[in-house]
Design an enzyme around this catalytic site. Sequence first.
Site, PDB file in Angstrom:
ATOM      1  N   GLU A  17     106.698  34.614 115.881  1.00  0.00           N
ATOM      2  CA  GLU A  17     107.247  34.341 114.974  1.00  0.00           C
ATOM      3  C   GLU A  17     107.425  35.509 114.290  1.00  0.00           C
ATOM      4  OE1 GLU A  17     106.007  33.164 110.144  1.00  0.00           O
ATOM      5  OE2 GLU A  17     104.303  33.851 112.006  1.00  0.00           O
ATOM      6  N   GLN A  20      90.639  31.731 105.499  1.00  0.00           N
ATOM      7  CA  GLN A  20      91.599  32.221 106.521  1.00  0.00           C
ATOM      8  C   GLN A  20      90.907  33.718 107.927  1.00  0.00           C
ATOM      9  OE1 GLN A  20      95.374  31.471 104.905  1.00  0.00           O
ATOM     10  NE2 GLN A  20      96.048  30.618 106.802  1.00  0.00           N
ATOM     11  N   ASN A  31      95.648  33.965 115.444  1.00  0.00           N
ATOM     12  CA  ASN A  31      95.477  34.845 114.821  1.00  0.00           C
ATOM     13  C   ASN A  31      94.290  34.893 113.472  1.00  0.00           C
ATOM     14  OD1 ASN A  31      95.765  38.078 113.146  1.00  0.00           O
ATOM     15  ND2 ASN A  31      95.631  36.443 111.957  1.00  0.00           N
ATOM     16  N   HIS A  80     109.827  26.694 106.726  1.00  0.00           N
ATOM     17  CA  HIS A  80     108.960  26.372 106.129  1.00  0.00           C
ATOM     18  C   HIS A  80     108.315  27.108 104.922  1.00  0.00           C
ATOM     19  CE1 HIS A  80     106.612  27.094 108.697  1.00  0.00           C
ATOM     20  NE2 HIS A  80     105.562  27.913 108.306  1.00  0.00           N
ATOM     21  N   ASP A  81     108.401  28.594 105.218  1.00  0.00           N
ATOM     22  CA  ASP A  81     108.080  29.785 104.127  1.00  0.00           C
ATOM     23  C   ASP A  81     108.636  30.005 102.996  1.00  0.00           C
ATOM     24  OD1 ASP A  81     105.299  29.996 104.897  1.00  0.00           O
ATOM     25  OD2 ASP A  81     106.535  31.132 107.228  1.00  0.00           O
ATOM     26  N   ASP A 119      89.713  36.500 109.807  1.00  0.00           N
ATOM     27  CA  ASP A 119      90.488  36.716 111.449  1.00  0.00           C
ATOM     28  C   ASP A 119      89.911  36.823 112.474  1.00  0.00           C
ATOM     29  OD1 ASP A 119      93.391  37.344 109.951  1.00  0.00           O
ATOM     30  OD2 ASP A 119      93.715  38.546 111.520  1.00  0.00           O
ATOM     31  N   ARG A 131     104.725  27.588 119.409  1.00  0.00           N
ATOM     32  CA  ARG A 131     105.961  28.664 118.119  1.00  0.00           C
ATOM     33  C   ARG A 131     104.138  29.457 118.110  1.00  0.00           C
ATOM     34  NH1 ARG A 131     103.972  29.246 113.140  1.00  0.00           N
ATOM     35  NH2 ARG A 131     105.875  30.219 111.642  1.00  0.00           N
ATOM     36  N   ASP A 142     102.390  31.183 115.693  1.00  0.00           N
ATOM     37  CA  ASP A 142     102.026  32.284 114.584  1.00  0.00           C
ATOM     38  C   ASP A 142     102.050  33.070 114.379  1.00  0.00           C
ATOM     39  OD1 ASP A 142     102.515  30.787 111.511  1.00  0.00           O
ATOM     40  OD2 ASP A 142     100.035  31.549 111.654  1.00  0.00           O
TER      41      ASP A 142
HETATM   42  C1  GLC Z   1     103.059  32.202 109.159  1.00  0.00           C
HETATM   43  C2  GLC Z   1     103.079  30.883 108.600  1.00  0.00           C
HETATM   44  C3  GLC Z   1     102.876  31.073 107.113  1.00  0.00           C
HETATM   45  C4  GLC Z   1     101.109  31.209 106.858  1.00  0.00           C
HETATM   46  C5  GLC Z   1     100.869  31.870 107.937  1.00  0.00           C
HETATM   47  C6  GLC Z   1      99.503  31.687 107.688  1.00  0.00           C
HETATM   48  O1  GLC Z   1     103.880  33.251 108.385  1.00  0.00           O
HETATM   49  O2  GLC Z   1     104.671  30.516 109.087  1.00  0.00           O
HETATM   50  O3  GLC Z   1     102.947  29.527 106.852  1.00  0.00           O
HETATM   51  O4  GLC Z   1     100.839  30.238 105.750  1.00  0.00           O
HETATM   52  O5  GLC Z   1     101.015  32.282 108.965  1.00  0.00           O
HETATM   53  O6  GLC Z   1      98.911  31.559 108.782  1.00  0.00           O
END
Ligand code: GLC
Length: 542
Positions: free
Chosen positions: A281, A209, A145, A346-347, A211, A239, A241
């Site tokens: 996800e 980050q 993303n 992990h979140d 986009d 997986r 994201d």
């Molecule tokens: C997803 C990941 C998370 C990350 C976010 C931005 O939700 O699981 O850990 O911070 O995307 O990439």
Amino acid sequence: MWSASLAAGAWYGRGVRRLCWIAAALSACGPPGPKVPVTSALTAGEGWHRRVAIYELSVRSYQDSDGDGIGDLRGLIQRLDHLAELGVGAIWLMPMFPSPLKDSGYDVADYLGVHPDYGTLEDFERLLGEAHRRGLKVMLDLVVNHTSTEHEWFQSSRASRTGEKADWYVWSDGPGPGCEESNVIFGEERWTFDPARGQYYFHQFFSSQPDLNYRSPELAEAVLGVARRWLELGVDGFRLDVPHQYVENWPKCWHQPQTLAFHQRLREEVDKAYDRVLLGEVCCGREEVLRYAGSDRLQLVFYFVGMHATWSAVKWGDASKLAEHLRFAVQNTPPGGLHANTLGNHDIFRTPTTMAAEASGLKLAATLQMTAPGAPVIYYGEEIGMRDGATWAVDIRDYARTPMQWDDTPSAGFTTGTPWLALSEGTAALNVRVQAGREGSLLSHYKRLLALRNRSLALQEGAYEPLATQSSSLVFWRRHPAGDRLVALHFGASGTIAVRAEVPEGWSALVDELSGEEVGEVRGAVWTATQPARAGWVLKPR
Ligand code: GLC
Ligand code: MG
């Protein structure tokens, strides 16, 4: 701790709105790798993801091999035997690409490399070979993303308004429109000024980050190129994201039709290789989430509503919501798609924080996870009941990202040096070595469950047939021509419950495969039993 727990719970649970986009460049893909044999696409009922449990892990926190206190790929190779013995069939590595680690690797600076903390591309290829040799599939985290501001694509995009990659990100002369969906953890700011280009860029996560802009055909192609490169190397899937956040039609930033259209292209790319899998996800409403699954899109989608319902079933002894969400997923997942059952990741905080401090609750949740319809995705350390840590290096989510606990030595066998992040508490009992040697431990329970699931077609893909029960209980059939299984789970923390099921001819006595013991009695094709608090049975005829 309580407010922290709320924050993490809110991460998925209360409509905390987060966003994401995409990127990767064909031009940056390097020399072409070996060609993968292209075979006809699999039919909807096939695919390795329908058979196995997936195990999510952080390379940084799994095993250090060189004493620098940071887990690495060589360390992970040393621990593959644990994973094979545990009985999982696939591992998903959290991002292990070069990154400034402002979002723990979810800010990728080079999609085709390996972070020097973790090793080299050669180490990764060795890992792939060693995993495959043990029958383990390997999935990577495709975070497309957004990139890190340090990615070469962004550097080139910010450098010139007319260059090749000028439109690979989303630029505007002034701060552009916001998103309807809020993004609590990452802040509400969506546009950041870049002095180099003299314009604002859009981001759904941290300002580091940016986009990616999927409206650029070259960018979209580049992302497909990244996937292709890893598939050629032999990776078994990705997986994805935040795959619902790729394309915005402001103020709507999630679930846009152009985003789904891209997933169809990505799936076509993935299907050119044999038996590779996409796991999304996707957040948050169950109708929206399931729309991403299917034979022309992702094979697997996380089903976080089911995770929350599992937490409350275990915590409060009420499984009615859980029963309803499972029924919904089974009835509404498009053909060729499957939901994935998780207990943590992990979140968010670890299961002893979110669900149950005692092993009995954790065991019951695992029994549900391994017997319910859907693909189980285990988070590293869940198999030993690892607890949250109490410090963080990057952000509070590090509570759930502490080093794996292998034994009861001071650094828990994770490193000979100083761990990059302090271990969580309870390592004396919560470690692999101690629990592997103890009948009745959580780890032994996981192994038994996974072994059971791995040899039972009914548990892997049997038709789901729930029975009417009291709210503290869940009883369901998994029916398969190879042999039915009856699963009975009692979520109540105290007292007993009466359970009952009509059983097929020939089921004159029922045995719980987990304990090997006969339970209840059968009279006139009706089985009845009294089930203790927090018991979980997987039943077959004697
Ligand atoms: C997803 C990941 C998370 C990350 C976010 C931005 O939700 O699981 O850990 O911070 O995307 O990439
Ligand atoms: Mg190391």
